[in-house]
Scaffold this motif. Sequence first.
Motif, PDB file in Angstrom:
ATOM      1  N   SER A 243       0.589  -1.208  -0.018  1.00 14.72           N
ATOM      2  CA  SER A 243       0.144  -0.219   0.004  1.00 14.72           C
ATOM      3  C   SER A 243       0.915   1.226  -0.045  1.00 14.72           C
ATOM      4  O   SER A 243       0.428   2.457  -0.295  1.00 14.72           O
ATOM      5  CB  SER A 243      -0.977  -0.126   1.092  1.00 14.72           C
ATOM      6  OG  SER A 243      -0.111   0.014   2.486  1.00 14.72           O
ATOM      7  N   PRO A 289      -1.608  -8.815  -4.283  1.00 12.75           N
ATOM      8  CA  PRO A 289      -2.682  -8.911  -3.282  1.00 12.75           C
ATOM      9  C   PRO A 289      -2.622  -9.886  -2.063  1.00 12.75           C
ATOM     10  O   PRO A 289      -3.227  -9.900  -1.165  1.00 12.75           O
ATOM     11  CB  PRO A 289      -3.898  -9.265  -4.047  1.00 12.75           C
ATOM     12  CG  PRO A 289      -3.324  -9.878  -5.497  1.00 12.75           C
ATOM     13  CD  PRO A 289      -1.923  -9.324  -5.757  1.00 12.75           C
ATOM     14  N   TRP A 292      -0.529  -8.158   0.429  1.00 11.46           N
ATOM     15  CA  TRP A 292      -1.543  -7.059   0.906  1.00 11.46           C
ATOM     16  C   TRP A 292      -2.326  -7.732   2.216  1.00 11.46           C
ATOM     17  O   TRP A 292      -2.399  -7.438   3.271  1.00 11.46           O
ATOM     18  CB  TRP A 292      -2.507  -6.348  -0.081  1.00 11.46           C
ATOM     19  CG  TRP A 292      -3.293  -5.446   0.676  1.00 11.46           C
ATOM     20  CD1 TRP A 292      -3.085  -4.217   1.059  1.00 11.46           C
ATOM     21  CD2 TRP A 292      -4.510  -5.771   1.158  1.00 11.46           C
ATOM     22  NE1 TRP A 292      -3.934  -3.507   1.756  1.00 11.46           N
ATOM     23  CE2 TRP A 292      -5.121  -4.574   1.714  1.00 11.46           C
ATOM     24  CE3 TRP A 292      -5.504  -6.669   1.118  1.00 11.46           C
ATOM     25  CZ2 TRP A 292      -6.218  -4.665   2.333  1.00 11.46           C
ATOM     26  CZ3 TRP A 292      -6.800  -6.602   1.520  1.00 11.46           C
ATOM     27  CH2 TRP A 292      -7.180  -5.668   2.205  1.00 11.46           C
ATOM     28  N   LEU A 293      -3.069  -9.024   1.670  1.00  9.36           N
ATOM     29  CA  LEU A 293      -4.135  -9.828   2.681  1.00  9.36           C
ATOM     30  C   LEU A 293      -3.481 -10.223   3.780  1.00  9.36           C
ATOM     31  O   LEU A 293      -3.858 -10.016   4.801  1.00  9.36           O
ATOM     32  CB  LEU A 293      -4.470 -10.734   1.749  1.00  9.36           C
ATOM     33  CG  LEU A 293      -5.554 -11.773   2.445  1.00  9.36           C
ATOM     34  CD1 LEU A 293      -6.887 -10.851   3.061  1.00  9.36           C
ATOM     35  CD2 LEU A 293      -6.132 -12.926   1.776  1.00  9.36           C
TER      36      LEU A 293
END
Length: 526
Positions: A243, A289, A292-293
């Motif tokens: 992010s 992703p 990030w998760l």
Amino acid sequence: MKALLCGAAVIALLGFFLFPGHTYLQSDTQIYIPMLERLHNPALFTRDIVALRPHLTFTIYDDTALALKRITHLDFQILLTAEQLLFRALAVCGLILIARRLGLSAMQSFFVAALVSLGATISGPAVLTIEYEPVPRGFAISLIVFALGLIAEEYYLAAGTAAAVAFLYHPPTTLPFWGLAILLVILKRARWTILAPLAIAAAILATLARIQPPGIETSSILRRLDSFEESLQRMRAAYSFVSTWASFQWINFAVQTGIVALAFLRLRIHPPLRDFLWGLPAAGILSVPFSWLLLEHEHWALIPQWQPARAILFVSLMAALLSAVAAMKATSFGERLLWLTAAFLMPVQHAFVGRELHYRPLLLAAALALLTAVLYSIRKQTLVLAALIPFFAIPQSKLVENYPRIETAELRALAGWARTSTPEPSLFLFPDSRTSLEPGIFRARSLRGLYVDWKSGGQVNYFPGFAREWWTRWVATGSGRWSVTTEDLSRLPGVDFVVLKKPIAGEEPIFQNAAYWVYATTPHKF
């Protein structure tokens, strides 16, 4: 075979000495060398918080270096550099084999391998397709590329062996390859023999982990980051948090993904190579992703150590490789020029793409593409010349600087003095060094410990105890911005010598040169 090896050697040497080049003690070797030196000689770095916590348990990087040291008695720099050159040459062999399997001639394959060997800097995750330093990740990437070349020749067992050695050097880098290999074996799109070496490699790592020296800090792989750890890692190792990546970096990744997709549409790649060439960049895209998760949503402490998002380097690697191959297969001058421009943009992308677009690197890439296209249209044999020119032209242009020159004669003299004139357990502090890399170079060259420095803070993602101790020391010593006075010298518990860039008024240094002044915290310590 002789031509293949000679070509690989030429490209590897040009890449090492010219572009993308090589460094030592300017990045992670600042951390690895003190660890290796202490493992070789436990009398060293007895009070250095970095060297006392080696994160080399699940790797043969240290075991190989130490074994070579015992056999040859050579310096670690020589040994690691020799490994670096070997693995880079193997990567070039892999690239040539891939290009040959895709239907290119020997000269075309040499050109493709040379172009891809110019490397690429991937902003965001802070990773390289060709590492400048002799570090485990760089060795592993090179071996994975070599394994892909062996897959192109359908030498599955040999490919599995190369990838297994890569796993032994740096397991996280190889996980996309092995995940894809396991899937393809299950789907019967690859032979099961590719997996056999992995089982042996896992057994070797498990055995080596049991014989590691005692006292190394450990932590549960299932734990979650607390708020302090996460805030510290966001400050010191932000590249693990996707992010935090800038918007221009996302655009860059999207463009590279588009290049890979268009190249696949242009080329006819047959299995089994096809499955790996599209599977690895796909894994790289999905790793973002995934990271990030598990890190930013679930706060899993293992993710900053694993750094799965760095698998996105396979997108850049394939963008360079496939666009170069597509250029060789282009049927018109215009198409070839476009593919070549895309390929030549990869080694200069970090200078071209930023918060502001810098057009001169783009012009350099376009000029190299145009020159290659013209030479190719005149005579295909000139591809050898076209392959060699970028290694000289890019660094001479001064438009792309992969790394600064940090180590100076004054720093070497300081390290030499400390190594010969101070006790081995001595602890040094560079209180006004800010975020400079100079203290880490000093530590490795002098074989003397540091109380704290900025570069060492990059290890906060490995051990929670180290993270808190590093932060406490960093704040207590002014975060690299402390103008030490005579009165301050006696307020530094645990520090034996202070190295400053400006002299203390009225205080006699025990060593000085044009750049550094050294003071003992108490007279009896010297």
